[in-house]
Motif scaffolding. Sequence first.
Motif, PDB file in Angstrom:
ATOM      1  N   LEU A 130      48.285  67.278  52.637  1.00  0.00           N
ATOM      2  CA  LEU A 130      49.470  66.692  52.016  1.00  0.00           C
ATOM      3  C   LEU A 130      50.551  67.730  51.803  1.00  0.00           C
ATOM      4  N   HIS A 131      50.130  68.882  51.289  1.00  0.00           N
ATOM      5  CA  HIS A 131      51.137  69.758  50.729  1.00  0.00           C
ATOM      6  C   HIS A 131      51.494  70.897  51.643  1.00  0.00           C
ATOM      7  N   SER A 132      51.050  70.783  52.898  1.00  0.00           N
ATOM      8  CA  SER A 132      51.547  71.768  53.841  1.00  0.00           C
ATOM      9  C   SER A 132      52.029  71.043  55.072  1.00  0.00           C
ATOM     10  N   ALA A 133      51.138  70.216  55.610  1.00  0.00           N
ATOM     11  CA  ALA A 133      51.427  69.711  56.938  1.00  0.00           C
ATOM     12  C   ALA A 133      52.215  68.411  56.917  1.00  0.00           C
ATOM     13  N   THR A 134      51.946  67.547  55.949  1.00  0.00           N
ATOM     14  CA  THR A 134      52.503  66.212  56.125  1.00  0.00           C
ATOM     15  C   THR A 134      53.400  65.735  54.997  1.00  0.00           C
ATOM     16  N   MET A 135      52.804  65.416  53.837  1.00  0.00           N
ATOM     17  CA  MET A 135      53.602  64.631  52.898  1.00  0.00           C
ATOM     18  C   MET A 135      54.913  65.314  52.531  1.00  0.00           C
ATOM     19  N   VAL A 136      54.836  66.598  52.235  1.00  0.00           N
ATOM     20  CA  VAL A 136      56.065  67.266  51.827  1.00  0.00           C
ATOM     21  C   VAL A 136      57.063  67.307  52.977  1.00  0.00           C
ATOM     22  N   LYS A 137      56.549  67.096  54.192  1.00  0.00           N
ATOM     23  CA  LYS A 137      57.459  67.075  55.327  1.00  0.00           C
ATOM     24  C   LYS A 137      58.197  65.743  55.419  1.00  0.00           C
ATOM     25  N   ALA A 138      57.754  64.770  54.612  1.00  0.00           N
ATOM     26  CA  ALA A 138      58.406  63.467  54.675  1.00  0.00           C
ATOM     27  C   ALA A 138      59.900  63.598  54.384  1.00  0.00           C
ATOM     28  N   GLY A 139      60.210  64.426  53.393  1.00  0.00           N
ATOM     29  CA  GLY A 139      61.618  64.625  53.058  1.00  0.00           C
ATOM     30  C   GLY A 139      62.370  65.271  54.206  1.00  0.00           C
ATOM     31  N   VAL A 140      61.707  66.247  54.838  1.00  0.00           N
ATOM     32  CA  VAL A 140      62.325  66.903  55.986  1.00  0.00           C
ATOM     33  C   VAL A 140      62.525  65.888  57.118  1.00  0.00           C
ATOM     34  N   TYR A 141      61.489  65.052  57.299  1.00  0.00           N
ATOM     35  CA  TYR A 141      61.606  64.023  58.330  1.00  0.00           C
ATOM     36  C   TYR A 141      62.822  63.135  58.068  1.00  0.00           C
ATOM     37  N   LEU A 142      62.955  62.741  56.814  1.00  0.00           N
ATOM     38  CA  LEU A 142      64.052  61.840  56.471  1.00  0.00           C
ATOM     39  C   LEU A 142      65.400  62.501  56.758  1.00  0.00           C
ATOM     40  N   VAL A 143      65.495  63.770  56.356  1.00  0.00           N
ATOM     41  CA  VAL A 143      66.745  64.488  56.560  1.00  0.00           C
ATOM     42  C   VAL A 143      67.052  64.612  58.059  1.00  0.00           C
TER      43      VAL A 143
END
Lengths: 115, 787, 138
Positions: free
Chosen positions: B243-256
């Motif tokens: 969650l906290h490296s590869a994916t979930m926190v990247k959700a915000g980056v994905y959105l941006v």
Amino acid sequence: MNTLIAVLVGVLFGAGIFLMMSRTPVKLIIGLVFLSNAINLLIFDAAGLTRGIPPIIATGAETMAGSSADPLPQALILTAIVISFGVLAFALVLFNRTFKSLTARDLNELKATDT
Amino acid sequence: MISTAVISGFALALFAPAIHRFKPAWSGGIFALLPLSLFVFFFSCISEISGGVEIVESVSWAPQVGAAFSFYLDGLSLVFALLITGLGTLIIFYSGGYLHGHPNLGRFYTYMLGFMASMLGLVLASNVISLFIFWELTSLSSYFLIGFDHHRESARSAALQALLVTGIGGLALLAGLIMLGLAGGSQEIYQLLGQEDIIRSHPLFVPMLILVLAGAFTKSAQVPFHFWLPSAMEGPAPVSAYLHSATMVKAGVYLVLRLSPVFAGSAAWHTSLALFGGVTMITGAWLAIVQTDMKKLLAYTTVNGLGMLVFLTGIGTPLALQAAVVFLIAHALYKGSLFLSAGVVDHETGSRNVRELRGLYRRLPLITIAAVLAGMSMAGLPPLVGFIGKELIYESVLSAPGPGQLAAAAALLANALLLAATGVLLLRPFFRRSTAETDSDSGHRVSIDLWLGPVVPAAAGLALGLLPGLLSGTLVSSAATAVAAKHVEVHLSLWHGITPMLVLSLVTVAFGCALYVAYISKESLVDRWRWLGSAGPDRWYAVGLEALKALAHWQTRLLQSGHLHHYVLTIVLTTVILTAVTMIRLKGFLIPSTDLDVRAYELFIVILMILAALVAVRAKSRLSAIVAMGVIGYGIALIFVDFGAPDLAMTQFIIETMTVILFVLVIYRLPRYRSISGRGSRLFNGVVATASGVLMTCLVLVAHGVREGSRLSEYFATNSLLLAHGRNVVNVIIVDFRGMDTLGEITVLSLAGIGVYALLKLRPHAGIKGEKKQSATSELEQESTDN
Amino acid sequence: MQPVILTTATRYLMPMLLLLSAFLLFRGHNLPGGGFIGGLVAAGTFILHNFAFGVQETRKLLRVNPLMITATGLLIAMGSGVVGLLTGKPFLTGQWITLPLGKGEGLHIGTPVTFDIGVYLVVIGATLTIILALAEGE
């Protein structure tokens, strides 16, 4: 007659509210009965009163006579009367149970939200 | 096919505990098969997608509000989908070994698979509403995952913190997305992408930008919302890795990145992203160095990585976007590997403290190799993919519009700090000889489900570094094309010759090494900086939460005093005042005409009832009040008789009788009638009650004036016999036209019956029957003699 | 001690009252009456019996727990709704069959009538559950 019933509704409603604000449990429940009676009467009166002719289609006729009473509020009130009886019974027993287990005689003694 | 990919994860999540119970030893491997097959599927899409094809699938959901479950696969989504499923495979497999024998492992798989499916849904969603739903689902599943060890208070509060921060951000995002949909005239992202001119000139552009960024920044832990991410390390290692490296926190980056084509071109977008990203990457790297816990250290480097990604998106040139995509892949690979390695270290030694751990290379040789490879990638050393990413970053900041030197300096500082942090993480724990330990520890065998997870992504980082062509032609170019909204040519290579970027890299290495040396020699000085991690936003969060709780407590106590009297009073007064004010303001009190067609017997009944009501109010005993109540009930029945309602009259008569019976049966069990309220409060109650009664009367009178012929009644009157074969229209309405209502009503009646039965009959301690009855009866007798 | 007049009267009144309640139920579709009123009359009859002979006797007379009557009534009411569902119409749509009686007249039998029977049973069951439980005390 409408006006008179309206006054009656007001009296019953006021009496019901007054009793519900009392601190004696039985008064509260009687207030509940007053209130449901007042509301039934209110619906009945607000829909208009027609003296005498029930909303029943006469034998031989296909539709209801125009001068008959309005059937819709009657249907609403009929079920409401029976339900308020059920709710009243439930409230009565619930109060009984509560006051017995808490040995309280004053509604103000029941102020904790989680007893 | 894409929707099936998303749904399959949720479906498997549902059955995960059952499957786990069936084969606990194999479950990790079994569950890893799903992400593996999804990975293979997405891998097979690469050639098609890089050929410029975009796949769209749509299932209608709520067309009235434009919501649909629609999915959309392009280069950007594909990169994310590959990372999610690829790392998901390894991490789920790893979980089987890491949490081996944990009593709640089955549930863990449910959360993990559910999370994976929501994340896939998020990156594949095309509709903004479904994107939001998946966004919130990731927050929710991460709540369960962080708080997996729910018996620990710190895990629970960390989970709640993550949920609150990302949840509030999610709400902001929803508002932003709805505005976006309104401005662009569509809820589908791929349709919005062509509308950037309309959206940018829309009056709501700035609020929508702020709201969307609030969502992205909370999720992707940008300063000042970065604090929840290190706290989230309370979850087990696979959770942190996933969650906290590869994916979930990247959700915000994905959105941006996803919305970049829509917002790019507005100065506000570029400035805020670059600013927040820049601050975040430096803060993250700085706070990483001062940590002693491996996982916390890694968490802060993740903050750094996320900052870097946002920073690059803010620069927004095709080159910077290309750098972002490469860095995204590199970061996911090395961070996944490092977190899983840290998990193994913790699992095998029971410690994660970088100051205490020693000589791990002897005990865990394979893990050491993986960690070193991944660490080199993080530090940006050749020949790993992290190096290519860093070169691209420098290239893009040097050619960036605006204050390029400042951007380059910021990137340099962040990278040097990151290099030093890597040194802190790896050098001493893995390579410093231990003094106390003996050789018996050497060559400790780690089972395959533990080492496969760290090793594969590290090896992949090496392979992509050596053969950058694997990335450039296909994935990166199509992803960067999707983000830049125009075709981006990508040529990646390890060696470009002597370029400014290489010089910057060398400076970074030298600076980073110097920082590391300084760190080693001045450890106590470093410790003084640690307070920074717990100061600032984390503190504000705690204060804010306490204040919110206090406010909730205060307002609950204010509104929920526990006195029934107050509740009734509040309801009645609110109704009376609001209605009266409205009526007076709209001149609604003009009572149309008074109908004075009253017959003598009617007048008599009504006066009797009014008197009975007054008696009930003033009654001193229970019995007289009940008698008064009966008078009113029968009076109403008479009114029903008079005005053409025989059904009602009959019902009312019987019910009134029953009510009196009911009261007689219960009354001697209830407390006696007393006047408890004081004179003043009785007077006040009287005034309130009178006001409510007067208002009701007025309302009824007004209602007469506005009444028009009811079309419904007319319909019933006409069709009762023809359609429903009944002449009693009231009964036909009850059993036929409005049968559904009646069904509900008899259900309520049944429930009341069951409730009474349960209250009276089902009780833990049955009292002594006869005795109680006796005393109660004597009380009743006593009362009646009183009156 | 049981009140003689009440017990005697009840013995004679009960069959008549129950007959009346059934009569009210079935004529309810065309004349004042129906499930609610019929049910209340029937419940009142048993309550009368309860006052005359005591709760034990009334329970013996009823044979089943009034809660069972309630449940049966609910099931019948819902079941008559399902009939409409089976013919592809919405839940609770009335379904009628007409038995010819000659001379162009017919007897209409339909799901609203069974629905009303369900209401009748629920009213009896719920009312008796409440009153009998209260009469028994704790």
